[in-house]
Write an enzyme that holds these catalytic residues in place. Structure first.
Site, mmCIF file in Angstrom:
data_model
loop_
_atom_site.group_PDB
_atom_site.id
_atom_site.type_symbol
_atom_site.label_atom_id
_atom_site.label_comp_id
_atom_site.label_asym_id
_atom_site.label_seq_id
_atom_site.Cartn_x
_atom_site.Cartn_y
_atom_site.Cartn_z
ATOM 1 N N SER A 99 -1.431 1.502 11.337
ATOM 2 C CA SER A 99 -2.812 1.071 11.628
ATOM 3 C C SER A 99 -2.805 -0.457 11.679
ATOM 4 O O SER A 99 -2.689 -1.104 10.637
ATOM 5 C CB SER A 99 -3.772 1.547 10.543
ATOM 6 O OG SER A 99 -3.683 2.936 10.381
ATOM 7 N N LYS A 174 -8.923 3.938 16.060
ATOM 8 C CA LYS A 174 -8.527 4.122 14.652
ATOM 9 C C LYS A 174 -9.325 3.183 13.746
ATOM 10 O O LYS A 174 -9.771 3.564 12.660
ATOM 11 C CB LYS A 174 -7.015 3.859 14.517
ATOM 12 C CG LYS A 174 -6.483 3.839 13.098
ATOM 13 C CD LYS A 174 -6.546 5.189 12.422
ATOM 14 C CE LYS A 174 -6.039 5.110 10.981
ATOM 15 N NZ LYS A 174 -6.298 6.343 10.233
ATOM 16 N N LYS A 243 -7.255 -2.840 3.856
ATOM 17 C CA LYS A 243 -6.597 -3.442 5.024
ATOM 18 C C LYS A 243 -7.302 -3.013 6.310
ATOM 19 O O LYS A 243 -7.553 -3.827 7.205
ATOM 20 C CB LYS A 243 -5.125 -2.999 5.076
ATOM 21 C CG LYS A 243 -4.413 -3.467 6.328
ATOM 22 C CD LYS A 243 -3.203 -2.617 6.673
ATOM 23 C CE LYS A 243 -3.531 -1.198 6.999
ATOM 24 N NZ LYS A 243 -2.569 -0.466 7.764
HETATM 25 P P1 NAD Z 1 3.806 3.456 2.842
HETATM 26 O O1 NAD Z 1 3.637 2.172 2.121
HETATM 27 O O2 NAD Z 1 3.918 4.719 2.040
HETATM 28 O O3 NAD Z 1 5.084 3.391 3.809
HETATM 29 C C1 NAD Z 1 5.500 2.249 4.487
HETATM 30 C C2 NAD Z 1 7.011 2.241 4.502
HETATM 31 O O4 NAD Z 1 7.454 1.083 5.229
HETATM 32 C C3 NAD Z 1 7.624 2.130 3.089
HETATM 33 O O5 NAD Z 1 8.564 3.167 2.902
HETATM 34 C C4 NAD Z 1 8.275 0.755 3.087
HETATM 35 O O6 NAD Z 1 9.457 0.682 2.279
HETATM 36 C C5 NAD Z 1 8.592 0.574 4.567
HETATM 37 N N1 NAD Z 1 8.791 -0.823 4.957
HETATM 38 C C6 NAD Z 1 8.102 -1.918 4.548
HETATM 39 N N2 NAD Z 1 8.586 -3.017 5.143
HETATM 40 C C7 NAD Z 1 9.605 -2.614 5.940
HETATM 41 C C8 NAD Z 1 10.496 -3.296 6.814
HETATM 42 N N3 NAD Z 1 10.445 -4.619 6.972
HETATM 43 N N4 NAD Z 1 11.427 -2.562 7.480
HETATM 44 C C9 NAD Z 1 11.495 -1.214 7.304
HETATM 45 N N5 NAD Z 1 10.684 -0.524 6.497
HETATM 46 C C10 NAD Z 1 9.746 -1.218 5.820
HETATM 47 O O7 NAD Z 1 2.577 3.550 3.854
HETATM 48 P P2 NAD Z 1 2.031 4.857 4.594
HETATM 49 O O8 NAD Z 1 0.948 5.453 3.751
HETATM 50 O O9 NAD Z 1 3.178 5.700 5.036
HETATM 51 O O10 NAD Z 1 1.291 4.189 5.844
HETATM 52 C C11 NAD Z 1 2.006 3.717 6.979
HETATM 53 C C12 NAD Z 1 0.990 3.306 8.026
HETATM 54 O O11 NAD Z 1 0.188 4.437 8.398
HETATM 55 C C13 NAD Z 1 0.005 2.230 7.534
HETATM 56 O O12 NAD Z 1 -0.244 1.312 8.572
HETATM 57 C C14 NAD Z 1 -1.230 3.021 7.159
HETATM 58 O O13 NAD Z 1 -2.417 2.255 7.237
HETATM 59 C C15 NAD Z 1 -1.193 4.154 8.163
HETATM 60 N N6 NAD Z 1 -1.849 5.400 7.740
HETATM 61 C C16 NAD Z 1 -1.664 5.899 6.479
HETATM 62 C C17 NAD Z 1 -2.301 7.075 6.111
HETATM 63 C C18 NAD Z 1 -2.125 7.662 4.722
HETATM 64 O O14 NAD Z 1 -2.851 8.630 4.391
HETATM 65 N N7 NAD Z 1 -1.218 7.179 3.891
HETATM 66 C C19 NAD Z 1 -3.093 7.780 7.030
HETATM 67 C C20 NAD Z 1 -3.235 7.260 8.326
HETATM 68 C C21 NAD Z 1 -2.603 6.071 8.667
#
Ligand code: NAD
Length: 300
Positions: A99, A174, A243
């Protein structure tokens, strides 16, 4: 390895990991990278090929997915030396499911286009449950021909898949969605406090409001599962919702659109962060009101 498209996955967190697992279940070759090596190992144990940086993902994959915390991390992974753009072949398609803001996506798409790479925004809704079940709502911003090329692949992880319009429009819808989610959650929290103070039981409110005009997705998803259990583990973190409200405010500024409700909701989620609740489910903002008002909604 079979003749299916080679999939790269960067970011194996709450959302990325289950999505990558669903590609493995469907027999795709999956190349996986995350800064957290433990989560890469977990995916390797399920059949993925582990990569030690995003450049290696770009060299190995035909379609690259990213699911990362925010726009600055997405941009870094794409443009850093030996990152994705440095290592992509012409014709590669990058699908960013994070997002982020449309302006960030458009910047990345411009760099990609100059290299003959397609860059698609495809943020999702449906949470970790939807990611695990492969039923996410996916909002795609892309040229029509690119959308047609990636549709089959998206069907592995999505239920309702929308071609919203050109690049950046997936992010826009979104942001609009999460603006509404954040405002509705903030409203629910203060409404429940008032109800309890007026002598209502949370169970009574849940039963009646779920059949009345004040109901919302925030109520359906958060009241019974988190607030009434007084347990805010897992779910969608306050930090992420904060965020996303920030993305809405940013888009409002860029387009000269006032967003007063969003600004207020942002401050309420900021209060949640200041209270140390950033990693708890977004519904934990009720604890801020409980503290200020000395009213307990559930769990006593
Ligand atoms: P999360 O924090 O669980 O996962 C993010 C992952 O990215 C982590 O495993 C982290 O180690 C990795 N990461 C960070 N920096 C990195 C880099 N430089 N290189 C490689 N990997 C790296 O977050 P999430 O909940 O999986 O969310 C991911 C995205 O999806 C976000 O943008 C969030 O807003 C969106 N989103 C989340 C949800 C939800 O319910 N969690 C729902 C819809 C959308």
């Amino acid at each position: 390895m079979n003749n299916k498209i080679k999939i790269g996955f960067i970011g194996l967190g709450a959302m990325g990991k289950p999505m990558a697992v669903n590609f493995l279940k469907e027999g795709y070759a999956v190349f996986a990278y995350d800064v957290n090596a433990k989560t890469v190992d977990e995916l390797v144990a399920k059949g993925a090929v582990g990569c030690s940086n995003s450049g290696a993902i770009a060299r190995a994959s035909e379609i690259i997915f990213s699911s990362l915390p925010n726009a600055s991390i997405v941009e870094m992974v794409m443009v850093e030396k030996e990152g994705v753009f440095d290592n992509c072949r012409e014709g590669t398609i990058i699908i960013d499911m994070s997002s982020v803001s449309p302006s960030s996506t458009l910047k990345m798409a411009g760099i990609a286009e100059a290299q003959g790479i397609k860059y698609v925004d495809a943020p999702v809704s449906g949470g970790t449950k939807g990611a695990e079940a492969g039923t996410l709502t996916i909002m795609v911003g892309a040229d029509k021909d690119v959308f047609e090329k990636i549709k089959t692949v998206l069907e592995v992880i999505g239920g309702d898949i929308y071609h919203v319009g050109p690049t950046g429009t997936g992010d826009a819808v979104k942001i609009v969605n999460n603006l509404m989610l954040g405002c509705n959650m903030a409203t629910l929290a203060e409404a429940l406090i008032l109800g309890v103070k007026c002598g209502l039981k949370v169970e009574t409110m849940q039963e009646i409001l779920s059949k009345s005009s004040g109901r919302s997705y925030a109520m359906e998803a958060k009241l019974e599962k988190f607030i009434m259990k007084d347990d805010f583990e897992g779910g969608f973190a306050i930090d992420l919702q904060y965020k996303d409200l920030g993305l809405a405010l940013e888009a409002g500024r860029e387009n000269s659109i006032p967003l007063p409700m969003t600004a207020l909701a942002t401050q309420i989620f900021e209060s949640g962060r200041a209270s140390g609740l950033g990693r708890e489910d977004m519904s934990a903002i009720i604890k801020v009101w409980e503290k200020i008002t000395n009213v307990k909604v559930a769990g006593e």
